[in-house]
Design an enzyme around this catalytic site. Structure first.
Site, PDB file in Angstrom:
ATOM      1  CD  GLU A 194     -49.064  92.913 -29.440  1.00 41.46           C
ATOM      2  OE1 GLU A 194     -48.976  93.500 -29.390  1.00 41.46           O
ATOM      3  OE2 GLU A 194     -49.834  92.008 -29.468  1.00 41.46           O
ATOM      4  N   GLY A 209     -44.429  93.837 -24.210  1.00 37.81           N
ATOM      5  CA  GLY A 209     -43.506  93.189 -23.423  1.00 37.81           C
ATOM      6  C   GLY A 209     -42.699  93.019 -24.863  1.00 37.81           C
ATOM      7  CD  GLU A 257     -52.009  87.251 -19.804  1.00 34.19           C
ATOM      8  OE1 GLU A 257     -51.997  87.010 -18.704  1.00 34.19           O
ATOM      9  OE2 GLU A 257     -51.721  87.951 -20.780  1.00 34.19           O
ATOM     10  CB  CYS A 292     -48.568  86.019 -15.480  1.00 34.74           C
ATOM     11  SG  CYS A 292     -47.930  85.470 -14.170  1.00 34.74           S
ATOM     12  CE  LYS A 338     -43.014 101.400 -14.738  1.00 36.69           C
ATOM     13  NZ  LYS A 338     -44.864 102.343 -14.460  1.00 36.69           N
ATOM     14  N   GLY A 381     -45.285  91.589 -17.616  1.00 36.62           N
ATOM     15  CA  GLY A 381     -46.506  92.221 -17.568  1.00 36.62           C
ATOM     16  C   GLY A 381     -47.067  91.648 -18.754  1.00 36.62           C
ATOM     17  CD  GLU A 433     -48.883 104.412 -14.258  1.00 35.52           C
ATOM     18  OE1 GLU A 433     -50.560 105.899 -15.023  1.00 35.52           O
ATOM     19  OE2 GLU A 433     -49.621 103.525 -16.149  1.00 35.52           O
ATOM     20  CD  GLU A 459     -44.869  86.186 -16.671  1.00 34.10           C
ATOM     21  OE1 GLU A 459     -45.611  86.850 -17.480  1.00 34.10           O
ATOM     22  OE2 GLU A 459     -45.236  87.011 -14.922  1.00 34.10           O
TER      23      GLU A 459
END
Length: 505
Positions: free
Chosen positions: A233, A235, A384, A286, A180, A230, A183, A252
């Site tokens: 929240e 995750g 973050e 990240c 997936k 990603g 986007e 992650e």
């Protein structure tokens, strides 16, 4: 032969080819540098998801039935195709979709082939373990098997390489994979699918869409294990959904990495490293450094040099000669601007940046920004930012830097710059992070685990840990000289209160 890919014709990748979307949606994909439309994406339908899962399950049975050497041969052929076929079209599409400087997009793709080779051979190395026996004339061992069908929900910042990290491991383990894409980078991810056409049909599928598509894949009865990269929240929601369906997952979830600047460091090295750690990919990594803990003895000189180096960075379109491209979306830029403004309101000082640059057109650009006078209680240290913002905190000594660096809910990575061996070893031991870099920020190693502590994730990618994330175990206990055991039912009388059994109280 796989058909041609047209970015303006929404599709998915299924059964080894591009298939026009049945959903009918045509969502514009905007270039974040120019806001021009560079293609259209779609959202996969429930029927398309079912079709992909069914195809994956069929293909996986044959794939898992191959010996490890044969699977490795397929993966080496895939690596050959990646390395020998020009991938400039995919790299350019990454830049057009999310603004990454073109050389970095090419570099991302150049590192994909070796990962398939690494996991191809790692999966051949072992698939189990023979333990020391606990009973006479027995063979007691553990075998490892694929789960079945894995789901890979990938991010926009490194849409290909981070996908490959988990997809290569899963395929090497004997699974089928459903991807997936983010986007924002749907087109480049789909474009990359052409390389997978060498593999058995149905083994790899790419299903575009939003979070609803990801959720459907996680909850689908035909999927078995999930890999997600990603935000924290999202995750957490993915992990909870996996737990509800008893599916293992690799999460992650990002971080707010610290970097310690010791008074014993070489500033000629530390400053350019800090600029790279903070502003590489406009801070949309990240493991970007967001929190800088600088010893008082070198604070002012470090800040002076940091500002001077930052102001030399070129801002503009990723297809030009620029280090700093746009943020991926207007919403991402707005959030960064709000975090910076809040920090200033709380008492931080703008040393440079902090505004939308002039002469960069109408794209989603933001100047590399340095905040000084940041204190541990400020909001910007607790989130973050995922943007080109560096917060500098003055500390009295190395011990204070270590304590403040660990005072965070995140624990993905951490950097230290020092020429003092004792400080380096102490930091490597005490920093609460899944990865620690000393005097060189952010590199990874295919053979070593990548992942975080605390809220930064669950499980690991890369290395043997990454392979084992997509394998389940089976313990086998074989008695090759079978005989009736004295502990089997029915017990002998002396087992109740005799020497071999429990003693009467």
């Amino acid at each position: 032969m796989v058909g041609s890919f047209d970015p303006f014709c929404p599709c998915l990748y299924l059964d080894g080819d591009y298939v026009p979307s049945a959903g009918g949606e045509r969502i514009p994909v905007l270039n974040p540098s120019t806001l021009e439309t560079v293609g259209h994406r779609t959202r996969s339908t429930a029927q398309e998801i079912d079709q992909s899962v069914a195809a994956a399950r069929r293909a996986q049975k044959e794939w898992a039935g191959l010996d490890a050497k044969s699977r490795a041969r397929h993966l080496h052929q895939l690596a050959d195709r990646i390395e020998k076929t020009p991938f400039h079209d995919v790299a350019k599409l990454i830049t057009l979709e999310m603004g990454k400087p073109y050389p970095e997009a090419e570099g991302e793709l150049a590192n994909c082939g070796p990962i398939f080779r690494y996991f191809a051979e790692l999966a051949r190395h072992d698939e189990g373990h023979v333990a020391g026996s606990t009973h006479p004339h027995t063979l007691e061992y553990m075998r490892q098997y694929p789960y079945g069908v894995s789901v890979h929900i990938v991010p926009f910042n490194f849409p290909i390489i981070l996908m490959v990290w988990t997809v290569a491991a899963s395929l090497a383990a004997g699974n089928a994979v459903l991807i997936k894409p983010a986007e924002a980078t749907t087109l480049s991810t789909l474009k990359f699918m052409k390389y997978f056409s060498l593999l058995p049909k149905g083994l790899v599928a790419c299903l575009p869409g939003d979070g609803r598509v990801g959720q459907q894949l996680i909850e689908h009865g035909g999927t078995d294990v999930v890999a997600f990269t990603g935000g924290v929240e999202t995750g957490r929601r993915v992990a909870m959904s996996c737990a509800a369906h008893m599916k293992p997952c690799v999460i992650e979830a990002g971080g707010s990495d610290p970097l310690i600047v010791s008074k014993n460091c070489d500033l000629d090295v530390a400053v350019p490293a800090a600029v790279t750690a903070a502003f590489h990919l406009s801070g949309q990594i990240c493991v970007s450094t967001e929190r800088f803990y600088v010893e008082d003895a070198v604070h002012d000189e470090f800040v002076r040099r940091f500002v001077a180096a930052t102001q030399k960075l070129r801002i503009g379109d990723g297809l030009g000669k620029n280090e700093i491209g746009p943020l991926v979306s207007e919403a991402a830029r707005t959030r960064v601007m709000e975090l910076v403004q809040q920090a200033v309101t709380e008492g931080a000082t703008l040393a440079c940046g902090g505004k939308i640059p002039e002469n960069c057109g109408k794209g989603w650009f933001y100047e590399p920004t340095l905040l000084t006078g940041v204190t541990p209680d400020m909001s910007i240290l607790k989130e973050e930012s995922f943007g080109p913002v560096a917060s500098i905190i003055r500390v009295q000594d190395f011990e204070e830097a270590l304590c403040l660096a660990n005072d965070s809910d995140f624990g993905l990575g951490a950097c230290v710059f020092t020429a003092n061996l004792e400080e380096a070893m102490t930091a490597a031991d005490r920093l609460e992070a899944g990865m620690v870099w000393i005097n060189n920020p952010m590199p990874d190693n295919d053979a070593l685990p990548f992942g975080g502590w605390k809220n930064s994730g669950l499980g690991r990618s890369l290395g043997k840990f990454g392979l084992d994330s997509f394998r389940q175990t089976k313990m086998v206990f074989m008695d090759y000289k079978p005989d009736v055991q004295d502990w089997w039912y029915p017990y002998a009388d002396d087992w109740f209160y005799g020497a071999k059994g429990r003693q009467q109280n």
